[in-house]
Design a protein around this motif. Structure first.
Motif, PDB file in Angstrom:
ATOM      1  N   GLY A   1       1.432   6.228  14.009  1.00 26.91           N
ATOM      2  CA  GLY A   1       1.405   7.331  15.066  1.00 26.91           C
ATOM      3  C   GLY A   1       1.465   8.570  14.723  1.00 26.91           C
ATOM      4  O   GLY A   1       0.805   9.039  13.933  1.00 26.91           O
ATOM      5  N   ASP A   2       2.357   9.237  15.365  1.00 28.66           N
ATOM      6  CA  ASP A   2       2.514  10.762  15.306  1.00 28.66           C
ATOM      7  C   ASP A   2       3.184  11.139  13.904  1.00 28.66           C
ATOM      8  O   ASP A   2       4.489  11.644  13.940  1.00 28.66           O
ATOM      9  CB  ASP A   2       3.103  11.539  16.310  1.00 28.66           C
ATOM     10  CG  ASP A   2       3.178  12.819  16.595  1.00 28.66           C
ATOM     11  OD1 ASP A   2       2.500  13.609  15.400  1.00 28.66           O
ATOM     12  OD2 ASP A   2       3.651  13.693  17.346  1.00 28.66           O
ATOM     13  N   PRO A  19      -3.815   9.192  14.418  1.00 32.89           N
ATOM     14  CA  PRO A  19      -4.899  10.163  14.699  1.00 32.89           C
ATOM     15  C   PRO A  19      -5.334  11.047  13.388  1.00 32.89           C
ATOM     16  O   PRO A  19      -4.100  11.517  12.816  1.00 32.89           O
ATOM     17  CB  PRO A  19      -4.684  10.639  15.756  1.00 32.89           C
ATOM     18  CG  PRO A  19      -3.710   9.854  16.676  1.00 32.89           C
ATOM     19  CD  PRO A  19      -2.819   9.291  15.523  1.00 32.89           C
ATOM     20  N   GLN A  20      -6.316  11.449  13.047  1.00 32.38           N
ATOM     21  CA  GLN A  20      -6.389  12.160  11.633  1.00 32.38           C
ATOM     22  C   GLN A  20      -5.678  13.575  11.988  1.00 32.38           C
ATOM     23  O   GLN A  20      -5.275  14.407  11.137  1.00 32.38           O
ATOM     24  CB  GLN A  20      -7.664  12.662  11.570  1.00 32.38           C
ATOM     25  CG  GLN A  20      -8.114  13.016  10.242  1.00 32.38           C
ATOM     26  CD  GLN A  20      -7.862  12.164   9.215  1.00 32.38           C
ATOM     27  OE1 GLN A  20      -8.016  11.053   9.026  1.00 32.38           O
ATOM     28  NE2 GLN A  20      -7.079  12.781   8.098  1.00 32.38           N
ATOM     29  N   THR A  21      -5.658  14.137  13.533  1.00 31.70           N
ATOM     30  CA  THR A  21      -5.132  15.341  13.755  1.00 31.70           C
ATOM     31  C   THR A  21      -3.450  15.376  13.717  1.00 31.70           C
ATOM     32  O   THR A  21      -2.725  16.210  13.504  1.00 31.70           O
ATOM     33  CB  THR A  21      -5.344  15.806  14.994  1.00 31.70           C
ATOM     34  OG1 THR A  21      -5.040  14.658  15.813  1.00 31.70           O
ATOM     35  CG2 THR A  21      -6.948  16.198  15.191  1.00 31.70           C
ATOM     36  N   LEU A  22      -2.980  13.993  13.493  1.00 31.40           N
ATOM     37  CA  LEU A  22      -1.500  13.719  13.226  1.00 31.40           C
ATOM     38  C   LEU A  22      -1.039  13.308  12.096  1.00 31.40           C
ATOM     39  O   LEU A  22       0.108  12.653  11.818  1.00 31.40           O
ATOM     40  CB  LEU A  22      -0.971  12.805  14.634  1.00 31.40           C
ATOM     41  CG  LEU A  22      -1.229  13.290  16.110  1.00 31.40           C
ATOM     42  CD1 LEU A  22      -0.878  12.499  17.066  1.00 31.40           C
ATOM     43  CD2 LEU A  22      -0.469  14.800  15.886  1.00 31.40           C
ATOM     44  N   ILE A  23      -1.901  13.532  11.097  1.00 30.13           N
ATOM     45  CA  ILE A  23      -1.439  12.810   9.666  1.00 30.13           C
ATOM     46  C   ILE A  23      -1.511  14.195   8.543  1.00 30.13           C
ATOM     47  O   ILE A  23      -2.219  15.003   8.784  1.00 30.13           O
ATOM     48  CB  ILE A  23      -2.595  12.099   9.111  1.00 30.13           C
ATOM     49  CG1 ILE A  23      -2.935  10.789   9.891  1.00 30.13           C
ATOM     50  CG2 ILE A  23      -2.260  11.833   7.692  1.00 30.13           C
ATOM     51  CD1 ILE A  23      -1.713   9.848   9.899  1.00 30.13           C
ATOM     52  N   VAL A  59       6.385  -3.040  10.923  1.00 30.48           N
ATOM     53  CA  VAL A  59       5.533  -2.157  11.436  1.00 30.48           C
ATOM     54  C   VAL A  59       6.629  -1.163  12.117  1.00 30.48           C
ATOM     55  O   VAL A  59       7.037  -1.719  13.079  1.00 30.48           O
ATOM     56  CB  VAL A  59       4.703  -2.839  12.209  1.00 30.48           C
ATOM     57  CG1 VAL A  59       3.633  -1.382  13.087  1.00 30.48           C
ATOM     58  CG2 VAL A  59       3.499  -3.649  11.492  1.00 30.48           C
ATOM     59  N   ILE A  60       6.401  -0.023  11.958  1.00 28.85           N
ATOM     60  CA  ILE A  60       7.161   1.066  12.492  1.00 28.85           C
ATOM     61  C   ILE A  60       6.539   2.110  13.275  1.00 28.85           C
ATOM     62  O   ILE A  60       5.877   2.743  12.797  1.00 28.85           O
ATOM     63  CB  ILE A  60       8.044   2.152  11.702  1.00 28.85           C
ATOM     64  CG1 ILE A  60       9.151   0.980  10.742  1.00 28.85           C
ATOM     65  CG2 ILE A  60       9.080   3.022  12.312  1.00 28.85           C
ATOM     66  CD1 ILE A  60       9.795   1.953   9.599  1.00 28.85           C
ATOM     67  N   ASP A  61       6.592   1.606  14.715  1.00 32.51           N
ATOM     68  CA  ASP A  61       5.667   2.575  15.704  1.00 32.51           C
ATOM     69  C   ASP A  61       6.477   3.678  16.009  1.00 32.51           C
ATOM     70  O   ASP A  61       7.632   3.746  16.209  1.00 32.51           O
ATOM     71  CB  ASP A  61       5.390   1.643  16.878  1.00 32.51           C
ATOM     72  CG  ASP A  61       4.389   2.242  17.563  1.00 32.51           C
ATOM     73  OD1 ASP A  61       3.386   2.855  17.026  1.00 32.51           O
ATOM     74  OD2 ASP A  61       4.111   1.786  18.916  1.00 32.51           O
ATOM     75  N   LEU A  62       5.641   4.797  16.226  1.00 32.42           N
ATOM     76  CA  LEU A  62       6.283   6.184  16.582  1.00 32.42           C
ATOM     77  C   LEU A  62       5.917   6.734  17.826  1.00 32.42           C
ATOM     78  O   LEU A  62       5.006   6.361  18.525  1.00 32.42           O
ATOM     79  CB  LEU A  62       5.925   7.125  15.539  1.00 32.42           C
ATOM     80  CG  LEU A  62       6.512   6.893  13.964  1.00 32.42           C
ATOM     81  CD1 LEU A  62       5.765   7.940  13.212  1.00 32.42           C
ATOM     82  CD2 LEU A  62       7.833   6.860  13.914  1.00 32.42           C
TER      83      LEU A  62
END
Length: 305
Positions: A159-160, A186-190, A214-217
């Protein structure tokens, strides 16, 4: 000075000390009375400059279960609105004989600043995009409780990543236990240079395949000053944990999320209800972990040796 400011700066041994004590504290939570005298006579203050439900409430309950005198300061109705500086707020709390301050702030480094300018213990409840140590500790506690270990696991964080202090604390903490950490979003959030600390997957399928956890954000829209994603619908299609992606996830893989959850954006309601989902369990474990942190921060030995 006895503080918990972040996981980057504490040792593997200190993390284990917290997790081991949290196990005992969870036993207290399961009892009928939920009451110990460990913090009797101590004054614990929560000062949150950002909104919170889980962290703030669990800290307050943890302090009350340990017989502390608790005060919750609402920044919206405090002297901050009259122009009082952070330093003057800290000095006021010091004059009011505060023993422990639990602080959340939108600016990274604020807990460190307070710790350098006060005589009481400071616990970081989230500072900007820097760290959220107790969230990572409760995640680690949950992983160890479910899987029996927090060492040499394959863990994905989805995620973010860019705005997530939870991701950073988890990376710092879990890396001390020889875990293989993979991130995806998303590449913008890496964030730049993240490959120095974790593997970066090229697809969601690659990220979740073969993982123990798996840790979802949460998408942190409040921290985004420009368009990092095109739409929530597109985000869910390519980065959300939905039924299509679950065929790549083992039935034994833990599904985690720090909350609050945006259902149908980061994760589907159906996946949240699976037996391997620990989302509500994490909330309960958060009280036990924060009880352990409060206890250690008020002992002479403290968290740091």
């Amino acid at each position: 000075m006895k503080h918990l400011l972040g996981l980057r700066e504490i040792s593997k041994e200190d993390i284990l000390k917290i997790l081991n004590l949290a196990k005992d504290m969870k036993t207290i939570l399961k009892s009928e009375t939920k009451k110990t005298p460990h913090l009797q006579g101590y004054s614990v203050v929560t000062l949150f400059y950002e909104n919170s439900t889980r962290t703030r409430t669990s800290f307050e309950l943890a302090a009350k279960f340990m017989s502390a005198n608790t005060t919750s300061i609402s920044v919206q109705t405090s002297s901050v609105q009259k122009g009082e500086s952070l330093l003057d707020t800290v000095k006021t709390l010091e004059a009011l004989k505060t023993d422990v301050l639990i602080v959340r702030h939108s600016v990274s480094g604020v807990p460190h600043f307070i710790a350098k300018n006060c005589s009481f213990s400071v616990i970081n409840a989230g500072d900007g995009m820097n760290e959220h140590p107790t969230q990572a500790l409760l995640d680690m506690f949950t992983i160890r409780e479910r899987l029996g270990t927090i060492e040499k696991l394959k863990i994905a964080i989805i995620g973010d990543i860019l705005h997530s202090r939870v991701a950073r604390s988890n990376i710092w903490g879990l890396s001390k236990f020889d875990n293989q950490i993979t991130v995806f979003g998303p590449q913008t959030l890496i964030p730049p240079y993240i490959e120095n600390f974790a593997n970066v997957a090229s697809s969601l399928e690659e990220a979740v395949s073969g993982k123990n956890v798996v840790i979802d954000l949460r998408i942190q829209l409040e921290r985004q000053k420009r368009g990092f994603i095109t739409s929530k619908q597109e985000y869910y299609k390519f980065y959300g944990l939905n039924e299509d992606i679950m065929k790549y996830v083992s039935d034994n893989t833990l599904i985690m999320h720090p909350g609050p959850v945006n259902r149908g954006v980061e994760i589907s309601s159906e996946i949240m209800q699976l037996p391997n989902s620990t989302i509500n369990e994490q909330v309960t474990n958060g009280i036990a972990v924060r009880m352990a942190v409060l206890y250690l921060c008020t002992r002479k030995e403290g968290i740091y040796r």
